[in-house]
Design a protein around this motif. Structure first.
Motif, short mmCIF file in Angstrom:
data_model
loop_
_atom_site.label_atom_id
_atom_site.label_comp_id
_atom_site.label_asym_id
_atom_site.label_seq_id
_atom_site.Cartn_x
_atom_site.Cartn_y
_atom_site.Cartn_z
N ILE A 114 -1.40 2.70 35.99
CA ILE A 114 0.04 2.88 36.17
C ILE A 114 0.70 2.95 34.79
N ILE A 115 1.58 3.92 34.60
CA ILE A 115 2.29 4.05 33.32
C ILE A 115 3.37 2.96 33.22
N GLN A 116 3.32 2.16 32.16
CA GLN A 116 4.35 1.15 31.92
C GLN A 116 5.41 1.68 30.93
N ILE A 126 2.14 10.61 18.76
CA ILE A 126 2.03 9.63 17.68
C ILE A 126 1.89 8.21 18.23
N GLN A 127 2.69 7.88 19.23
CA GLN A 127 2.63 6.54 19.83
C GLN A 127 2.07 6.67 21.25
N PRO A 128 0.85 6.15 21.51
CA PRO A 128 0.24 6.32 22.83
C PRO A 128 1.06 5.66 23.92
N PRO A 129 1.08 6.22 25.12
CA PRO A 129 1.74 5.56 26.25
C PRO A 129 1.02 4.24 26.58
N VAL A 130 1.77 3.32 27.19
CA VAL A 130 1.22 2.01 27.60
C VAL A 130 0.98 2.06 29.11
N VAL A 131 -0.23 1.67 29.53
CA VAL A 131 -0.59 1.69 30.95
C VAL A 131 -1.21 0.34 31.33
N SER A 132 -1.29 0.12 32.64
CA SER A 132 -1.95 -1.09 33.15
C SER A 132 -2.75 -0.71 34.39
N PRO A 133 -3.86 -1.45 34.68
CA PRO A 133 -4.68 -1.12 35.86
C PRO A 133 -3.89 -1.31 37.14
N GLU A 134 -4.25 -0.50 38.13
CA GLU A 134 -3.61 -0.64 39.45
C GLU A 134 -4.02 -1.97 40.07
N VAL A 135 -3.12 -2.56 40.79
CA VAL A 135 -3.42 -3.78 41.55
C VAL A 135 -3.63 -3.40 43.01
N ALA A 154 1.83 20.47 27.61
CA ALA A 154 1.16 21.03 26.43
C ALA A 154 -0.30 21.35 26.70
N GLU A 155 -0.77 21.09 27.93
CA GLU A 155 -2.13 21.40 28.38
C GLU A 155 -3.20 20.62 27.58
N LEU A 156 -2.89 19.37 27.25
CA LEU A 156 -3.88 18.51 26.58
C LEU A 156 -4.88 17.99 27.62
N GLU A 157 -6.17 18.06 27.28
CA GLU A 157 -7.20 17.62 28.22
C GLU A 157 -7.24 16.09 28.30
N GLU A 158 -7.08 15.43 27.16
CA GLU A 158 -7.11 13.96 27.11
C GLU A 158 -6.07 13.46 26.11
N ILE A 159 -5.60 12.25 26.36
CA ILE A 159 -4.72 11.59 25.40
C ILE A 159 -5.15 10.13 25.27
N GLU A 160 -4.76 9.49 24.18
CA GLU A 160 -5.02 8.06 24.02
C GLU A 160 -3.93 7.26 24.71
N VAL A 161 -4.33 6.16 25.38
CA VAL A 161 -3.36 5.25 26.01
C VAL A 161 -3.75 3.82 25.65
N ILE A 162 -2.74 2.95 25.62
CA ILE A 162 -2.98 1.52 25.40
C ILE A 162 -3.00 0.82 26.75
#
Length: 549
Positions: free
Chosen positions: A57-59, A41-50, A71-79
């Motif tokens: 990188i997962i924030q 329901i709430q996408p994970p928050v990520v940021s580009p690698e430096v 759950a074997e999901l092929e893709e998920i939405e991230v912010i």
């Protein structure tokens, strides 16, 4: 900030994540079930690698990402957001601390909302990784009076037992009680008073002896207690009168021969007839059975024996003449139980234990020295005669073989020897016999509620000595702990062992020592020497004495 779709396996953990401890397996199972049911329901928050990397990188949302992979999901939405100067350490800290779990009241209301939208209880249970029983329990709590729910939503919660009582009552009953116990402003609710006003006596199906047909005849409708453990029968009824009526009818239909239905006395035990004595050992055919309902409505039964008039009178006199003293380690009732236990164990040992023939004959002589043996007793002859008849043929001659003789002797010993504390008591000779044949090993486990009730505090604490049980402040708590402990082990109280005390044995021997009357011997004249072939009486006496020892 923008949203992208990405394979969750391509995301990298944040080394500055504040949550380092391993998550609870139950929480992970719940999240996995919800992801499978409704997705993330709430996408994970990520940021580009430096530092030149081209990954993310997962924030926030490490657990969501991990369970998406499970759950074997092929893709998920991230912010996707810009990387923080501190690597996201503060953001991770805030995200994990500034979080409030869903209020229990809101959980109940949310489930009702889902049901109204068409969700089944099974579907909600699967999505939340809960049992259907738990969902039904929460739905039951959603029926609590709205005014009470509002109070609970503010954090003023009753405990589970009180909540169970409140939720089981009707809304009309809740309104009446709430009017009387509604708290004033800035006061907490007295949930104990609310629950006490709504409590009803419950009679459980697991305590019922009657079947469904009789329950239906009495109009008993079982209600399931959803708060009880799932592995036990938690059905109950609050129609106490119908439950007890069905139990009474069942007892009437199943009353054994020589049986009676009785009520309770002041000690939560059966009210037995006058001159009746409860039997704790193996019952006889002539004994009676008393059936009764205990305080929980369970059918209980005890065996009792009607005392003969003289024995009842002796017991009454004994009770009047005993001066009040400090409570002994074992009460009179406990001594009666020990007497029954000893007698049953002695009889079983005489019937089954390995006994040498010489010992058997010596025991027979000892048995006839018992204080319960009287030649003029009609009942005595009636009990012994059938065993004696097996040793005599049609011509009145002894016709025995060793096996028949052993069986007859054992049977006579069983008839004669008794440790019961009534007119049948053989006295010390039954203790000697029991010690000789090893009857201690046939004694039953005495670590029961019935027997331990007969022990003083000092005796109970003494029983704890060789166990892992520690004495409690309250005697009943110590007793309960011992009962639980001795379910797996065997307990024999020291006072129940057969071997008599040394001074008691010496006393008995001294009282029964054969003293030659020299003056009588002189008056009767010299004793003739035994002729060849005669048996020396002294030798016979000595032989029996050695066999007995």
């Amino acid at each position: 900030m923008h949203i992208i779709r990405i394979d969750p396996r391509a995301l990298k953990d944040n080394p500055d994540d504040a949550r380092r401890s391993k998550s609870n397996p139950q929480s992970d199972a719940l999240m996995l079930a919800t992801i499978k049911a409704v997705g993330i329901i709430q996408p994970p928050v990520v940021s580009p690698e430096v530092d030149g990397g081209n990954g993310f990188i997962i924030q926030a949302g490490h657990r969501r990402t991990k369970q998406a992979i499970a759950a074997e999901l092929e893709e998920i939405e991230v912010i996707v957001t810009d990387a923080a100067d501190d690597g996201g350490a503060m953001r991770s800290m805030v995200e994990n601390i500034a979080r409030e779990p869903l209020n229990p009241v809101d959980q109940w209301r949310a489930i009702e909302r889902l049901v109204a939208l068409g969700w089944t209880e099974e579907g909600i249970a699967a999505a939340l990784s809960l049992s259907v029983r738990q969902i039904r329990k929460l739905r039951l709590l959603a029926n609590v009076l709205p005014a009470m729910l509002d109070r609970m939503a503010k954090g003023d919660m009753p405990d589970e037992r009180q909540l169970r009582t409140i939720a089981a009552a009707s809304i009309a009953e809740q309104k009446e009680v709430w009017k009387a116990h509604k708290p004033r402003k800035n006061e907490t609710t007295s949930w104990w008073s609310v629950a006490n006003g709504l409590s009803r006596t419950r009679m459980y199906a697991r305590d019922a002896s009657f079947d469904d047909e009789l329950a239906q005849a009495y109009g008993i409708a079982w209600v399931e207690d959803l708060f009880a453990p799932a592995d036990e029968d938690s059905r109950y009824t609050t129609d106490v009168e119908a439950f007890l009526g069905a139990q009474q009818e069942w007892m009437t239909d199943n009353l054994p021969r020589n049986g009676m239905i009785t009520g309770l006395n002041g000690w939560n035990g059966p009210e037995l007839p006058r001159k009746a004595e409860r039997v704790y050992g193996k019952p006889k055919k002539s004994d009676h059975t008393a059936m009764y309902l205990d305080r929980d409505g369970k059918v209980q039964s005890v065996v009792y024996r009607m005392l003969e008039p003289n024995a009842a009178k002796d017991k009454a006199e004994e009770g009047r003449n005993v001066a009040p003293t400090q409570r002994p380690d074992v009460t009179r009732k406990g001594q009666d139980m020990i007497g029954d236990f000893r007698t049953d164990a002695l009889h079983e040992a005489l019937a089954r234990a390995s006994i040498e023939d010489d010992t058997l004959m010596a025991l027979l002589v000892i048995a006839f020295a018992g204080q319960n043996v009287r030649v003029d007793s009609g009942s005595y002859r009636g009990q012994i005669a059938p065993h004696a008849a097996t040793l005599v043929d049609e011509a009145g001659k002894l016709s025995v073989d060793k096996d028949s003789l052993r069986i007859a002797v054992r049977s006579v010993l069983i008839e004669v020897l008794s440790c019961r504390r009534d007119m049948s008591n053989s006295g010390i000779v039954s203790r000697i016999a029991g010690d000789v044949v090893g009857a201690d090993s046939f004694l039953p486990n005495m670590g029961t509620e019935d027997f331990l009730l007969c022990l003083s505090r000092q005796a109970l604490e003494g029983a704890c000595a060789d166990t892992s049980v520690l004495p409690r402040n309250k005697v009943r708590d110590t007793r309960a702990a011992l009962v639980e402990h001795f379910q797996e082990e065997r307990f024999i109280h020291s006072s129940a062992l057969f071997a008599p005390e040394a001074n008691e044995l010496a006393d008995w021997r001294a009282r029964n020592e054969i003293v030659e009357d020299e003056e009588a011997a002189d008056r009767d004249g010299p004793v003739d020497e035994p002729e060849a072939g005669d048996t020396d009486p002294d030798a016979v006496s000595e032989g029996f004495r050695e066999a007995a020892e």
